[in-house]
Write an enzyme that holds these catalytic residues in place. Structure first.
Site, mmCIF file in Angstrom:
data_model
loop_
_atom_site.group_PDB
_atom_site.id
_atom_site.type_symbol
_atom_site.label_atom_id
_atom_site.label_comp_id
_atom_site.label_asym_id
_atom_site.label_seq_id
_atom_site.Cartn_x
_atom_site.Cartn_y
_atom_site.Cartn_z
ATOM 1 N N CYS A 132 -19.829 1.119 -0.748
ATOM 2 C CA CYS A 132 -20.063 0.354 -1.982
ATOM 3 C C CYS A 132 -21.388 0.680 -2.655
ATOM 4 O O CYS A 132 -21.392 1.274 -3.726
ATOM 5 C CB CYS A 132 -19.975 -1.132 -1.683
ATOM 6 N N ASP B 288 0.858 -1.186 0.000
ATOM 7 C CA ASP B 288 0.000 0.000 0.000
ATOM 8 C C ASP B 288 0.893 1.235 0.000
ATOM 9 O O ASP B 288 2.021 1.188 0.513
ATOM 10 C CB ASP B 288 -0.910 0.008 1.238
ATOM 11 N N LEU C 206 -17.573 -9.601 -0.964
ATOM 12 C CA LEU C 206 -17.627 -9.647 0.497
ATOM 13 C C LEU C 206 -18.460 -8.524 1.083
ATOM 14 O O LEU C 206 -18.545 -7.431 0.531
ATOM 15 C CB LEU C 206 -16.219 -9.647 1.103
ATOM 16 N N ALA D 182 -36.764 -2.588 5.732
ATOM 17 C CA ALA D 182 -37.015 -1.158 5.508
ATOM 18 C C ALA D 182 -36.416 -0.354 6.653
ATOM 19 O O ALA D 182 -36.305 -0.840 7.773
ATOM 20 C CB ALA D 182 -38.517 -0.918 5.414
ATOM 21 N N GLY D 183 -36.040 0.873 6.373
ATOM 22 C CA GLY D 183 -35.469 1.719 7.419
ATOM 23 C C GLY D 183 -34.879 2.971 6.790
ATOM 24 O O GLY D 183 -35.435 3.492 5.813
ATOM 25 N N ARG E 288 -18.519 5.632 6.008
ATOM 26 C CA ARG E 288 -18.637 6.209 4.667
ATOM 27 C C ARG E 288 -20.106 6.228 4.240
ATOM 28 O O ARG E 288 -20.786 5.220 4.302
ATOM 29 C CB ARG E 288 -17.804 5.409 3.661
ATOM 30 N N THR F 23 -14.176 -2.986 -7.793
ATOM 31 C CA THR F 23 -15.439 -2.817 -8.528
ATOM 32 C C THR F 23 -15.232 -1.715 -9.569
ATOM 33 O O THR F 23 -14.891 -0.588 -9.224
ATOM 34 C CB THR F 23 -16.563 -2.422 -7.544
ATOM 35 N N LYS G 45 -23.583 0.266 9.089
ATOM 36 C CA LYS G 45 -24.257 -0.985 9.426
ATOM 37 C C LYS G 45 -23.595 -1.537 10.672
ATOM 38 O O LYS G 45 -22.480 -1.117 11.020
ATOM 39 C CB LYS G 45 -24.180 -1.983 8.257
HETATM 40 C C1 UGA Z 1 -22.211 -4.636 -0.197
HETATM 41 C C2 UGA Z 1 -22.697 -5.960 -0.811
HETATM 42 O O1 UGA Z 1 -23.699 -6.521 0.039
HETATM 43 C C3 UGA Z 1 -21.540 -6.938 -0.964
HETATM 44 O O2 UGA Z 1 -21.993 -8.131 -1.598
HETATM 45 C C4 UGA Z 1 -20.462 -6.273 -1.830
HETATM 46 O O3 UGA Z 1 -19.346 -7.115 -2.007
HETATM 47 C C5 UGA Z 1 -20.006 -4.999 -1.158
HETATM 48 O O4 UGA Z 1 -21.136 -4.118 -0.995
HETATM 49 C C6 UGA Z 1 -18.973 -4.356 -2.022
HETATM 50 O O5 UGA Z 1 -19.263 -4.034 -3.169
HETATM 51 O O6 UGA Z 1 -17.822 -4.288 -1.597
HETATM 52 P P1 UGA Z 1 -21.626 -3.860 2.308
HETATM 53 O O7 UGA Z 1 -21.359 -2.510 1.737
HETATM 54 O O8 UGA Z 1 -20.660 -4.447 3.272
HETATM 55 O O9 UGA Z 1 -21.745 -4.947 1.110
HETATM 56 O O10 UGA Z 1 -23.020 -3.779 3.041
HETATM 57 P P2 UGA Z 1 -24.449 -4.449 2.913
HETATM 58 O O11 UGA Z 1 -24.586 -5.552 3.872
HETATM 59 O O12 UGA Z 1 -24.788 -4.704 1.496
HETATM 60 O O13 UGA Z 1 -25.351 -3.249 3.440
HETATM 61 C C7 UGA Z 1 -25.371 -2.015 2.736
HETATM 62 C C8 UGA Z 1 -26.329 -1.057 3.378
HETATM 63 O O14 UGA Z 1 -27.674 -1.478 3.157
HETATM 64 C C9 UGA Z 1 -26.191 -0.887 4.897
HETATM 65 O O15 UGA Z 1 -26.264 0.487 5.187
HETATM 66 C C10 UGA Z 1 -27.379 -1.631 5.459
HETATM 67 O O16 UGA Z 1 -27.813 -1.116 6.680
HETATM 68 C C11 UGA Z 1 -28.416 -1.408 4.358
HETATM 69 N N1 UGA Z 1 -29.471 -2.435 4.308
HETATM 70 C C12 UGA Z 1 -29.157 -3.730 4.043
HETATM 71 C C13 UGA Z 1 -30.802 -2.054 4.480
HETATM 72 O O17 UGA Z 1 -31.111 -0.866 4.700
HETATM 73 N N2 UGA Z 1 -31.778 -3.006 4.389
HETATM 74 C C14 UGA Z 1 -31.497 -4.307 4.145
HETATM 75 O O18 UGA Z 1 -32.456 -5.112 4.064
HETATM 76 C C15 UGA Z 1 -30.162 -4.680 3.958
#
Ligand code: UGA
Length: 464
Positions: A269, A30, A153, A261-262, A338, A125, A331
């Site tokens: 990402c 890095d 991931l 929902a929320g 971010r 990505t 989350k």
């Molecule tokens: C997301 C994808 O889920 C991964 O598969 C992907 O590899 C990753 O982006 C990436 O491109 O690197 P991530 O950003 O870790 O992963 O988070 P998620 O679990 O997808 O959640 C994203 C957001 O959606 C969070 O803010 C979460 O609170 C929200 N969320 C998720 C909801 O509001 N409702 C849901 O039902 C699920």
């Protein structure tokens, strides 16, 4: 095998430690010397369950080390590119500069290896077309070629997702050619343990592999915004979005996951990836195809504003009001802030003049760097003391399990906004709370239905 991972941010750091876990000799590179020094000393630069353990295990076994010097990685057989592709400052598109710079730096040192097959494997990505352009940067290096192997991931599950993914996707320049077959065999050797564990592996062209990744994230974002749009309908009609989600999710063509929902999605990402996808479609002259993603983004942004409106409905003028926010990370199980929906709500409440106290088990330091003047309190109970309104904005386990009686004795007024639909509104109301949830109307009729097993249908004949 000797493996390098260039760019040890979230994705790259986990990938490097996971490759050492698979038995390879790994060098992580890095440009950030502070990050390199921390990881070399066995300190994880972010909160990710299980990561520090595999980092330390790799270091202790002598299979993992970190550097800032490209000359030290020239001898590796496989080089993974784990660089970030953030949203550009001047628009929706992805900023590919660090990726391009890394490939250029790598191409400059690879000839020192003295030939032999060298595989460069992109994991970042990127918009479709990027892999083919980057490959052109390597044509002058004998024996070197490029594959694209997108990463899926999730933060909070990063180690598990890397070591036991749902699938492996390999993008090659020219599928079904001897050159592609040789590259596939080389990457199969890296992932041998995963493939032996029957992780499905799909080989396809560069552009398809690039599209798989952005399509997956766009679909997930769409699913979340779909249910959040229905939440708006529920708010207008008195319906309950959690029951809608549960009922439609029982249709296995729809599926219940990602229908929570929320206050919507955030993080490093989904938000930037849907915007980069929109920009890429426009550049390709097919912008209309992804026009709906603008609406996905807009629904997502509206939820953040809606929470502040509900706070106003409960308190009137927010100026001078004491508000406690539970959660700052985008989350749970992450310290990543971010594009955190929680933090944007905090900023909006602060701009409205509220006295906001934020608590979070892991993300307070990062939150304070992002929001000047933020008041953080690491202890939940102290953060709750004297609050006139509480907002639950990141569903950490400890907030989901809060006891309404105990919390009522801490706050100045029992008012709660559940921005993640994780509390049982009926139970909180029974303890004297005024509780509002997104997409569950405001009436007492909501949040009380209990339909867990199959429902008897009196209109249907009883089977013999
Ligand atoms: C997301 C994808 O889920 C991964 O598969 C992907 O590899 C990753 O982006 C990436 O491109 O690197 P991530 O950003 O870790 O992963 O988070 P998620 O679990 O997808 O959640 C994203 C957001 O959606 C969070 O803010 C979460 O609170 C929200 N969320 C998720 C909801 O509001 N409702 C849901 O039902 C699920």
């Amino acid at each position: 095998m000797i493996v390098s991972v260039i760019g040890v941010g979230y994705l790259g750091a986990v990938h490097a430690a996971a490759m050492a876990e698979l038995g390879h000799d790994v060098i992580g590179l890095d440009v950030d010397s502070g990050r390199v020094a921390a990881m070399q000393a066995g300190r994880a630069p972010f909160h990710e369950p299980g990561f520090e353990e595999i980092l330390r295990r790799g270091l202790a076994a002598g299979r993992l080390r970190f550097t800032t010097d490209y000359a030290e990685i020239a001898h590796a057989d496989v080089h993974f590119l784990g660089l970030g592709t953030p949203q550009r400052a001047d628009g929706f598109g992805a900023d590919l500069r660090s990726l391009e710079a890394a490939v250029a730096s790598l191409a400059a040192v690879l000839p020192a290896r003295g030939g032999g097959p060298t595989l460069v494997v992109g994991k970042s990505t990127v918009p479709a077309g990027t892999a083919r352009r980057l490959r052109a940067q390597l044509t002058a290096v004998p024996g070197a070629d490029l594959m694209w192997n997108p990463e899926f991931l999730r933060e909070g599950f990063a180690v598990q997702d890397t070591l036991a993914p749902d699938r492996l996707v390999y993008g090659v320049a020219e599928p079904e050619t001897p050159a592609a077959d040789a590259q596939v065999a080389m990457l199969d050797a890296v992932y041998a343990r995963l493939i032996a564990g029957e992780v499905p592996r799909l080989v396809m062209g560069f552009e398809t592999a690039e599209l798989v990744k952005v399509s997956a994230n766009a679909f997930l974002a769409t699913k979340i915004s779909f249910i959040n749009a229905i939440a708006e309908l529920c708010e207008a009609t008195g319906g309950d979005v959690t029951d809608v989600a549960r009922a439609i999710g029982m249709d296995d063509r729809i599926g219940g996951k990602f229908l929570r929902a929320g206050i919507g999605f955030g993080g490093g990402c989904l938000p930037k990836d849907i915007r980069a996808f929109i920009a890429s479609a426009e550049d390709l002259g097919v912008g209309e195809a992804l026009g709906f993603l603008r609406e996905v983004d807009a629904v997502n942004q509206r939820r953040r504003v809606r929470v502040v409106e509900i706070a106003r409905e409960l308190l009137g003028d927010l100026a001078g009001q004491r508000i406690t926010v539970l959660g700052a990370a985008f989350k749970p199980d992450s310290d990543d802030v971010r594009d955190s929906p929680a933090l944007e709500v905090v900023s909006r409440l602060m701009s409205a003049g509220a006295h906001v106290t934020v608590t979070d088990p892991e993300a307070l330091d990062n939150a304070a760097k992002r929001v000047p003047g933020l008041v953080g309190e690491p202890h939940t109970e102290q953060a709750l003391a004297g609050a006139e309104l509480v907002l639950l904005l990141t569903e950490w386990r400890e907030y989901r399990g809060l006891d309404p009686v105990r919390v009522r004795n801490l706050v100045a007024a029992p008012r709660m906004i559940d921005g993640r639909n994780v509390l049982d509104p009926g139970a909180w109301r029974d303890e004297g709370w005024e509780i509002r949830s997104l997409g569950r109307g405001a009436g007492p009729a909501n949040g009380t239905s209990v339909v867990d097993g199959p429902v008897a249908r009196p209109d249907l004949p009883i089977p013999a």
